[in-house]
Design a protein around this motif. Sequence first.
Motif, mmCIF file in Angstrom:
data_model
loop_
_atom_site.group_PDB
_atom_site.id
_atom_site.type_symbol
_atom_site.label_atom_id
_atom_site.label_comp_id
_atom_site.label_asym_id
_atom_site.label_seq_id
_atom_site.Cartn_x
_atom_site.Cartn_y
_atom_site.Cartn_z
ATOM 1 N N ASP A 55 -17.615 29.350 -13.806
ATOM 2 C CA ASP A 55 -17.310 27.931 -13.998
ATOM 3 C C ASP A 55 -17.811 27.139 -12.803
ATOM 4 N N THR A 56 -18.737 26.228 -13.040
ATOM 5 C CA THR A 56 -19.314 25.427 -11.945
ATOM 6 C C THR A 56 -18.771 24.006 -11.930
ATOM 7 N N THR A 57 -17.699 23.775 -12.668
ATOM 8 C CA THR A 57 -17.116 22.437 -12.692
ATOM 9 C C THR A 57 -16.594 22.057 -11.305
ATOM 10 N N ILE A 58 -16.974 20.884 -10.850
ATOM 11 C CA ILE A 58 -16.547 20.409 -9.534
ATOM 12 C C ILE A 58 -15.337 19.509 -9.703
ATOM 13 N N ALA A 59 -14.288 19.891 -9.049
ATOM 14 C CA ALA A 59 -13.068 19.077 -9.141
ATOM 15 C C ALA A 59 -13.279 17.747 -8.433
ATOM 16 N N PRO A 60 -12.728 16.663 -8.975
ATOM 17 C CA PRO A 60 -12.882 15.361 -8.327
ATOM 18 C C PRO A 60 -12.196 15.336 -6.964
ATOM 19 N N THR A 61 -12.813 14.641 -6.034
ATOM 20 C CA THR A 61 -12.237 14.519 -4.694
ATOM 21 C C THR A 61 -11.033 13.597 -4.745
ATOM 22 N N PRO A 62 -9.903 14.053 -4.225
ATOM 23 C CA PRO A 62 -8.715 13.177 -4.239
ATOM 24 C C PRO A 62 -8.982 11.909 -3.448
ATOM 25 N N THR A 63 -8.483 10.821 -3.939
ATOM 26 C CA THR A 63 -8.649 9.545 -3.231
ATOM 27 C C THR A 63 -7.284 9.024 -2.820
ATOM 28 N N ALA A 64 -7.273 8.342 -1.693
ATOM 29 C CA ALA A 64 -6.018 7.770 -1.207
ATOM 30 C C ALA A 64 -5.604 6.631 -2.124
ATOM 31 N N PRO A 65 -4.332 6.444 -2.312
ATOM 32 C CA PRO A 65 -3.874 5.331 -3.147
ATOM 33 C C PRO A 65 -4.314 4.003 -2.564
ATOM 34 N N ALA A 66 -4.648 3.077 -3.427
ATOM 35 C CA ALA A 66 -5.083 1.764 -2.958
ATOM 36 C C ALA A 66 -3.927 1.061 -2.266
ATOM 37 N N PRO A 67 -4.192 0.456 -1.100
ATOM 38 C CA PRO A 67 -3.106 -0.244 -0.415
ATOM 39 C C PRO A 67 -2.640 -1.457 -1.206
ATOM 40 N N ALA A 68 -1.367 -1.767 -1.083
ATOM 41 C CA ALA A 68 -0.829 -2.939 -1.775
ATOM 42 C C ALA A 68 -1.457 -4.202 -1.213
ATOM 43 N N ALA A 69 -1.760 -5.132 -2.079
ATOM 44 C CA ALA A 69 -2.357 -6.382 -1.632
ATOM 45 C C ALA A 69 -1.317 -7.205 -0.886
ATOM 46 N N LEU A 70 -1.747 -7.817 0.207
ATOM 47 C CA LEU A 70 -0.849 -8.681 0.953
ATOM 48 C C LEU A 70 -0.802 -10.050 0.303
ATOM 49 N N PRO A 71 0.334 -10.734 0.400
ATOM 50 C CA PRO A 71 0.358 -12.132 -0.034
ATOM 51 C C PRO A 71 -0.699 -12.920 0.728
ATOM 52 N N ARG A 72 -1.204 -13.966 0.128
ATOM 53 C CA ARG A 72 -2.269 -14.746 0.751
ATOM 54 C C ARG A 72 -1.725 -16.070 1.262
ATOM 55 N N LEU A 73 -2.190 -16.468 2.437
ATOM 56 C CA LEU A 73 -1.812 -17.761 2.981
ATOM 57 C C LEU A 73 -2.259 -18.869 2.039
ATOM 58 N N GLY A 74 -1.375 -19.804 1.774
ATOM 59 C CA GLY A 74 -1.689 -20.904 0.879
ATOM 60 C C GLY A 74 -1.477 -20.602 -0.581
ATOM 61 N N ALA A 75 -1.078 -19.365 -0.896
ATOM 62 C CA ALA A 75 -0.825 -18.966 -2.286
ATOM 63 C C ALA A 75 0.681 -18.871 -2.529
ATOM 64 N N PRO A 76 1.097 -18.938 -3.788
ATOM 65 C CA PRO A 76 2.527 -18.796 -4.078
ATOM 66 C C PRO A 76 3.063 -17.448 -3.609
ATOM 67 N N ALA A 77 4.244 -17.449 -3.041
ATOM 68 C CA ALA A 77 4.892 -16.197 -2.653
ATOM 69 C C ALA A 77 5.256 -15.412 -3.905
ATOM 70 N N PRO A 78 5.125 -14.083 -3.873
ATOM 71 C CA PRO A 78 5.486 -13.272 -5.033
ATOM 72 C C PRO A 78 6.948 -13.495 -5.438
ATOM 73 N N VAL A 79 7.167 -13.710 -6.712
ATOM 74 C CA VAL A 79 8.535 -13.968 -7.184
ATOM 75 C C VAL A 79 9.286 -12.654 -7.329
ATOM 76 N N PHE A 80 10.585 -12.704 -7.128
ATOM 77 C CA PHE A 80 11.405 -11.510 -7.249
ATOM 78 C C PHE A 80 12.846 -11.917 -7.497
ATOM 79 N N GLU A 81 13.613 -10.959 -7.970
ATOM 80 C CA GLU A 81 15.062 -11.064 -8.060
ATOM 81 C C GLU A 81 15.620 -9.721 -7.628
ATOM 82 N N ALA A 82 16.627 -9.734 -6.751
ATOM 83 C CA ALA A 82 17.094 -8.468 -6.202
ATOM 84 C C ALA A 82 18.552 -8.559 -5.783
ATOM 85 N N GLU A 83 19.180 -7.395 -5.645
ATOM 86 C CA GLU A 83 20.534 -7.313 -5.132
ATOM 87 C C GLU A 83 20.519 -7.507 -3.623
#
Length: 224
Positions: free
Chosen positions: A2-30
């Motif tokens: 079997d010569t199948t090459i396993a895919p190279t693991p990739t790091a999870p994409a970092p979470a996007a930061l809020p942007r200056l001048g953009a609406p703050a992410p909405v949330f509801e929490a305890e």
Amino acid sequence: MDTTIAPTPTAPAPAALPRLGAPAPVFEAETTHGRLSLEDFRGRWLVFFSHPADFTPVCTTEFVEFARIAPALRERGVELLGLSIDSIYSHIAWTQTIKEKFGVEIPFPIVADSDRKVAELYGMMMPDQSGTETSRAVFFIDPAGIVRAMIYYPLTTGRSMEEVLRVVDALLVTDKHKVATPANWKPGDKVIVPAPRTVEDAAARKDAGYDYVDWWFCRTEIKD
């Protein structure tokens, strides 16, 4: 063979930061003051900050100091809101311990974000630094729900409360007077006059009564 090459693991994409001048992410929490949402702070400025963990020394010093400046922020029309990924029970126990050991009552709510949903929305998790703690992030959100400033600190460095107040004061002054603030500005210092937009305005700058350095660099005093 079997010569199948396993895919190279990739790091999870970092979470996007809020942007200056953009609406703050909405949330509801305890929180320690009941269930709250970002909308509950609409019409007021909000300093929304995260801390790495309850029952830790640096975070404790920060909470004592946030409690100290809370009245000054309230006088400016600014609310405080904390967050970590600890449970509501941990938050309650920690704030009670702070009151018992340091004689300081924490007057602002703390989000219990054990599922990390709010922390991920705001980019408070920094996996390269810690996969189990939120960073020391500070978001300055205006009455319309827009992110106006952000500050990040490493886990080892406690925040400057005087800088938090200074940023709030600078934002309030620049909004009210339509000016900019120079390096190390503090209330009472001169501010920067916005650059002229026409040749005629540039020529008139020298005789406009400003602290004149050049047509593109003028300072002035402000009076509230």
